[in-house]
Design a protein around this motif. Structure first.
Motif, PDB file in Angstrom:
ATOM      1  N   ALA A 276       0.819  -1.218   0.000  1.00 46.63           N
ATOM      2  CA  ALA A 276       0.000   0.000   0.000  1.00 46.63           C
ATOM      3  C   ALA A 276       0.850   1.265   0.000  1.00 46.63           C
ATOM      4  O   ALA A 276       0.455   2.284  -0.564  1.00 46.63           O
ATOM      5  N   ALA A 277       2.035   1.203   0.627  1.00 47.13           N
ATOM      6  CA  ALA A 277       2.789   2.428   0.853  1.00 47.13           C
ATOM      7  C   ALA A 277       3.359   3.023  -0.427  1.00 47.13           C
ATOM      8  O   ALA A 277       3.710   4.188  -0.468  1.00 47.13           O
ATOM      9  N   GLN A 278       3.454   2.213  -1.470  1.00 49.72           N
ATOM     10  CA  GLN A 278       4.028   2.753  -2.714  1.00 49.72           C
ATOM     11  C   GLN A 278       3.008   2.765  -3.838  1.00 49.72           C
ATOM     12  O   GLN A 278       3.362   2.715  -5.011  1.00 49.72           O
ATOM     13  N   ASP A 279       1.745   2.818  -3.453  1.00 54.42           N
ATOM     14  CA  ASP A 279       0.667   2.748  -4.430  1.00 54.42           C
ATOM     15  C   ASP A 279      -0.220   3.979  -4.243  1.00 54.42           C
ATOM     16  O   ASP A 279      -0.860   4.147  -3.207  1.00 54.42           O
ATOM     17  N   LEU A 280      -0.255   4.850  -5.243  1.00 58.23           N
ATOM     18  CA  LEU A 280      -0.992   6.114  -5.106  1.00 58.23           C
ATOM     19  C   LEU A 280      -2.496   5.895  -4.945  1.00 58.23           C
ATOM     20  O   LEU A 280      -3.210   6.810  -4.562  1.00 58.23           O
ATOM     21  N   ARG A 281      -2.965   4.683  -5.241  1.00 58.82           N
ATOM     22  CA  ARG A 281      -4.392   4.404  -5.040  1.00 58.82           C
ATOM     23  C   ARG A 281      -4.746   4.207  -3.562  1.00 58.82           C
ATOM     24  O   ARG A 281      -5.918   4.116  -3.200  1.00 58.82           O
ATOM     25  N   THR A 282      -3.712   4.086  -2.711  1.00 56.52           N
ATOM     26  CA  THR A 282      -3.970   3.916  -1.285  1.00 56.52           C
ATOM     27  C   THR A 282      -4.714   5.128  -0.743  1.00 56.52           C
ATOM     28  O   THR A 282      -4.237   6.256  -0.854  1.00 56.52           O
ATOM     29  N   ASP A 283      -5.911   4.867  -0.190  1.00 61.29           N
ATOM     30  CA  ASP A 283      -6.698   5.990   0.333  1.00 61.29           C
ATOM     31  C   ASP A 283      -6.651   5.994   1.865  1.00 61.29           C
ATOM     32  O   ASP A 283      -5.947   5.189   2.480  1.00 61.29           O
ATOM     33  N   GLU A 284      -7.411   6.903   2.450  1.00 57.85           N
ATOM     34  CA  GLU A 284      -7.333   7.052   3.900  1.00 57.85           C
ATOM     35  C   GLU A 284      -7.822   5.814   4.642  1.00 57.85           C
ATOM     36  O   GLU A 284      -7.350   5.526   5.741  1.00 57.85           O
ATOM     37  N   SER A 285      -8.748   5.059   4.043  1.00 59.29           N
ATOM     38  CA  SER A 285      -9.243   3.873   4.758  1.00 59.29           C
ATOM     39  C   SER A 285      -8.174   2.778   4.791  1.00 59.29           C
ATOM     40  O   SER A 285      -8.027   2.073   5.789  1.00 59.29           O
ATOM     41  N   VAL A 286      -7.421   2.624   3.703  1.00 58.16           N
ATOM     42  CA  VAL A 286      -6.324   1.647   3.706  1.00 58.16           C
ATOM     43  C   VAL A 286      -5.215   2.112   4.663  1.00 58.16           C
ATOM     44  O   VAL A 286      -4.653   1.311   5.419  1.00 58.16           O
ATOM     45  N   TYR A 287      -4.927   3.414   4.631  1.00 61.39           N
ATOM     46  CA  TYR A 287      -3.934   3.972   5.561  1.00 61.39           C
ATOM     47  C   TYR A 287      -4.313   3.636   7.005  1.00 61.39           C
ATOM     48  O   TYR A 287      -3.489   3.196   7.808  1.00 61.39           O
ATOM     49  N   LEU A 288      -5.606   3.825   7.320  1.00 60.55           N
ATOM     50  CA  LEU A 288      -6.082   3.568   8.669  1.00 60.55           C
ATOM     51  C   LEU A 288      -5.898   2.098   9.047  1.00 60.55           C
ATOM     52  O   LEU A 288      -5.528   1.764  10.179  1.00 60.55           O
TER      53      LEU A 288
ATOM     54  N   VAL B   3      -3.590   0.070   7.835  1.00 54.91           N
ATOM     55  CA  VAL B   3      -2.164  -0.137   8.069  1.00 54.91           C
ATOM     56  C   VAL B   3      -1.787   0.349   9.467  1.00 54.91           C
ATOM     57  O   VAL B   3      -1.091  -0.336  10.219  1.00 54.91           O
ATOM     58  N   VAL B   4      -2.272   1.533   9.818  1.00 57.33           N
ATOM     59  CA  VAL B   4      -1.912   2.146  11.104  1.00 57.33           C
ATOM     60  C   VAL B   4      -2.505   1.349  12.270  1.00 57.33           C
ATOM     61  O   VAL B   4      -1.851   1.148  13.292  1.00 57.33           O
ATOM     62  N   ARG B   5      -3.740   0.879  12.091  1.00 58.02           N
ATOM     63  CA  ARG B   5      -4.333   0.020  13.130  1.00 58.02           C
ATOM     64  C   ARG B   5      -3.453  -1.205  13.321  1.00 58.02           C
ATOM     65  O   ARG B   5      -3.235  -1.646  14.445  1.00 58.02           O
ATOM     66  N   GLY B   6      -2.935  -1.753  12.219  1.00 59.77           N
ATOM     67  CA  GLY B   6      -2.066  -2.917  12.333  1.00 59.77           C
ATOM     68  C   GLY B   6      -0.726  -2.572  12.938  1.00 59.77           C
ATOM     69  O   GLY B   6      -0.381  -3.036  14.016  1.00 59.77           O
ATOM     70  N   LYS B   7       0.023  -1.706  12.283  1.00 56.22           N
ATOM     71  CA  LYS B   7       1.413  -1.539  12.702  1.00 56.22           C
ATOM     72  C   LYS B   7       1.556  -0.833  14.036  1.00 56.22           C
ATOM     73  O   LYS B   7       2.572  -1.002  14.697  1.00 56.22           O
ATOM     74  N   THR B   8       0.593  -0.041  14.454  1.00 56.14           N
ATOM     75  CA  THR B   8       0.740   0.712  15.705  1.00 56.14           C
ATOM     76  C   THR B   8      -0.404   0.491  16.685  1.00 56.14           C
ATOM     77  O   THR B   8      -0.182   0.117  17.832  1.00 56.14           O
ATOM     78  N   ALA B   9      -1.647   0.719  16.252  1.00 55.06           N
ATOM     79  CA  ALA B   9      -2.745   0.764  17.219  1.00 55.06           C
ATOM     80  C   ALA B   9      -3.068  -0.600  17.812  1.00 55.06           C
ATOM     81  O   ALA B   9      -3.520  -0.679  18.962  1.00 55.06           O
ATOM     82  N   ALA B  10      -2.817  -1.694  17.074  1.00 59.88           N
ATOM     83  CA  ALA B  10      -3.166  -3.026  17.598  1.00 59.88           C
ATOM     84  C   ALA B  10      -2.447  -3.314  18.914  1.00 59.88           C
ATOM     85  O   ALA B  10      -3.018  -3.911  19.821  1.00 59.88           O
ATOM     86  N   LEU B  11      -1.197  -2.877  19.019  1.00 63.21           N
ATOM     87  CA  LEU B  11      -0.464  -3.147  20.262  1.00 63.21           C
ATOM     88  C   LEU B  11      -0.899  -2.201  21.380  1.00 63.21           C
ATOM     89  O   LEU B  11      -0.983  -2.595  22.548  1.00 63.21           O
ATOM     90  N   PHE B  12      -1.196  -0.938  21.027  1.00 64.36           N
ATOM     91  CA  PHE B  12      -1.716   0.007  22.027  1.00 64.36           C
ATOM     92  C   PHE B  12      -3.038  -0.519  22.611  1.00 64.36           C
ATOM     93  O   PHE B  12      -3.224  -0.532  23.827  1.00 64.36           O
TER      94      PHE B  12
END
Lengths: 332, 332
Positions: free
Chosen positions: B160-172, B174-183
């Motif tokens: 997703a990080a190198q694909d301009l089609r990535t929108d805010e929902s995909v970003y969210l 990714v962020v839920r996975g890489k950061t928020a899941a552990l919080f």
């Protein structure tokens, strides 16, 4: 039955466990899938489908079944063991820059290091999810300890494998970590979920431990004497990757000063030239290192057979017994 | 108390939890040690000692304590969470080839990729051992699910990080996975081991989830506007690593054809030239992308505060409330 006996032991196990194995394969396919990250099945597919022999999951299935287990969780645990194994392969590929694995390109040639590391992490996490579903705390304990032992063995190998001071006891520790810990956990949990007495659980552990050690010693031996078509590895891979395995450890122990300088240059310093592999093979032959390693592998297979024989009579027990012979038969 | 209030929220948390944190640090030191593989503490020492702010373990400790927990296992779970976090950092270092982490050289500049991958695996396994010791199956479930979500988020980010089609929902996602899941796992397990009602456990989860998302958005924002001395990161690291983060996603959504071609060349194709970072910053400014991202971060911090406010009154609850403000205060 006569026909069955003509098959190799792992094929007889696969036939006897066919129903369970089909469930394991279905569970693996389901749990490997990722709704959100389609790259995951892409990275793992060629590993999981190539499938090796499903040796480790069969150890769990056979142990549980011969112990009379009738519940559903041997399937979860067999899939757990295979996921841990596959994750380890993915991380090993990053680590070793090995060019072949099971006769196919490694994941990190098809994909990049990033995908291999993170997909391996995903499979580790999936393995833990599966084992948690068994709700058996002793099983969780055994498998989380095995995971730590595996990683510790792999890290120990990083330093030990290029150090000529590494002796047979350190080698054994590395092998117990990188290979035998998962074999012994695979057999032990089969007895644990079946609720068998401690002596039987211990015998299953001892069988897996000895079988795993025999398996790895054979693997290390074939690296210097096997045939790439049969093993999916190139002769001398370990030498080129500067891995001090048992045949070399035995040859180093008997080396004169000139030979020691050779091993130091090629393994410790990694300065290898044309003809070095051939010279290494000659030194192994000179000191009988291949034959001595072969004797060790057979002794570990005998230990495995002795351990499994203490368990109650069962067709699957006999197949596991024969499997120990088969593991070392590759070098006969 | 006046003096206490002058401290920043994470410092007040650290002071209020000092005894527990000392136990966590002692447990981390004990469990990180490896009898057999001395390289392990060498690799992890600089990460664990640098220690960050021990933010995630404090979330677990504070959640458990404000829920009235009186047993010993909040310490195990806090150490578990820190081990998972540290393992993720080690594997991220391999992944990102990032040149700085917490202002120090990353593990894989000091060590090699091999050591980082395998030591990360060791810490993951140690984390699972620690959580198994709590003998709480719901906690095991939450944390093994979090581990899978983290890995999935990291793999998703790869594509997703190198694909301009990535929108805010995909970003969210990714962020839920890489950061928020552990919080969110860190806060949720605090309520679970304390045996609190489902509504409170849910509020703790929601708080951790929103806090984690706010935290990551702020991190992504600082990458384009922070100061390397304060953040330990260089401005533009994400741009150079071709990571499509929220500010860029917002600017891409408003881009004209020429701007789109710029983002495609620099992020998708990775063909970057001198002056590109400056141009990227100008485009972010032109479209108000930084300000819009800042608004989002503040909204997530507000969600975190709303969630935590539903819990019974407690000093630690108020510190967690203030922590949400503090996380976004870095961008004010």
């Amino acid at each position: 039955m006569a026909l069955d006996n003509a098959k190799r032991p792992h094929e007889r196990l696969a036939a006897a466990l066919a129903g369970d194995l089909a469930e394991v394969n279905a569970l693996i396919a389901t749990r490997m899938a990722s709704e959100h990250a389609p790259r995951i099945p892409e990275v793992t597919a060629h590993l999981v489908e190539a499938g090796g022999k499903r040796l480790r999951p069969m150890l769990t299935l056979a142990s549980a079944r011969m112990c009379g287990y009738g519940g559903p969780y041997h399937v979860h645990l067999a899939a757990t063991v295979e996921f841990i194994h596959t994750a380890t392969l993915l991380h090993d590929d990053v680590v070793d820059e090995s060019a072949q694995r099971r006769g196919r390109p490694t994941a990190n040639l098809l994909w990049d290091n990033k995908s291999s590391v993170l997909t391996g992490d995903y499979l580790f996490a999936r393995a833990f999810q599966l084992m948690v579903e068994t709700e058996n705390l002793r099983v969780l304990n055994i498998l989380s300890n095995a995971a730590a032992t595996i990683a510790e063995g792999e890290v120990l190998q990083l330093t030990a494998a290029q150090d000529l001071r590494t002796d047979e006891s350190v080698y054994l520790q590395v092998v117990r970590g990188k290979t035998a810990a998962l074999f012994s956990a695979a057999t032990e949990v089969g007895g644990v979920i079946a609720g068998r007495p401690e002596t039987e659980i211990r015998a299953l552990f001892d069988y897996g431990d000895a079988l795993g050690i025999a398996f790895q010693i054979v693997d290390d031996l074939l690296d210097y004497g096997g045939d790439a078509a049969a093993t999916g590895k190139n002769v001398g891979d370990d030498f080129r990757e500067r891995k001090l395995t048992l045949p070399v450890i035995k040859a180093v122990a008997l080396a004169d000063d000139e030979e020691r300088a050779f091993w130091s240059r090629t393994i410790e310093k990694g300065k290898q030239e044309d003809g070095d592999l051939e010279h290494a093979l000659a030194l192994l032959a000179k000191h009988g290192a291949m034959e001595a390693t072969r004797v060790d592998a057979i002794a570990w297979a005998e230990k495995a057979k002795t351990a499994i024989k203490t368990l109650p009579s069962h067709d699957l027990r006999d197949m596991l017994h024969d499997l120990a012979d088969y593991v070392v038969a590759r070098i006969n």
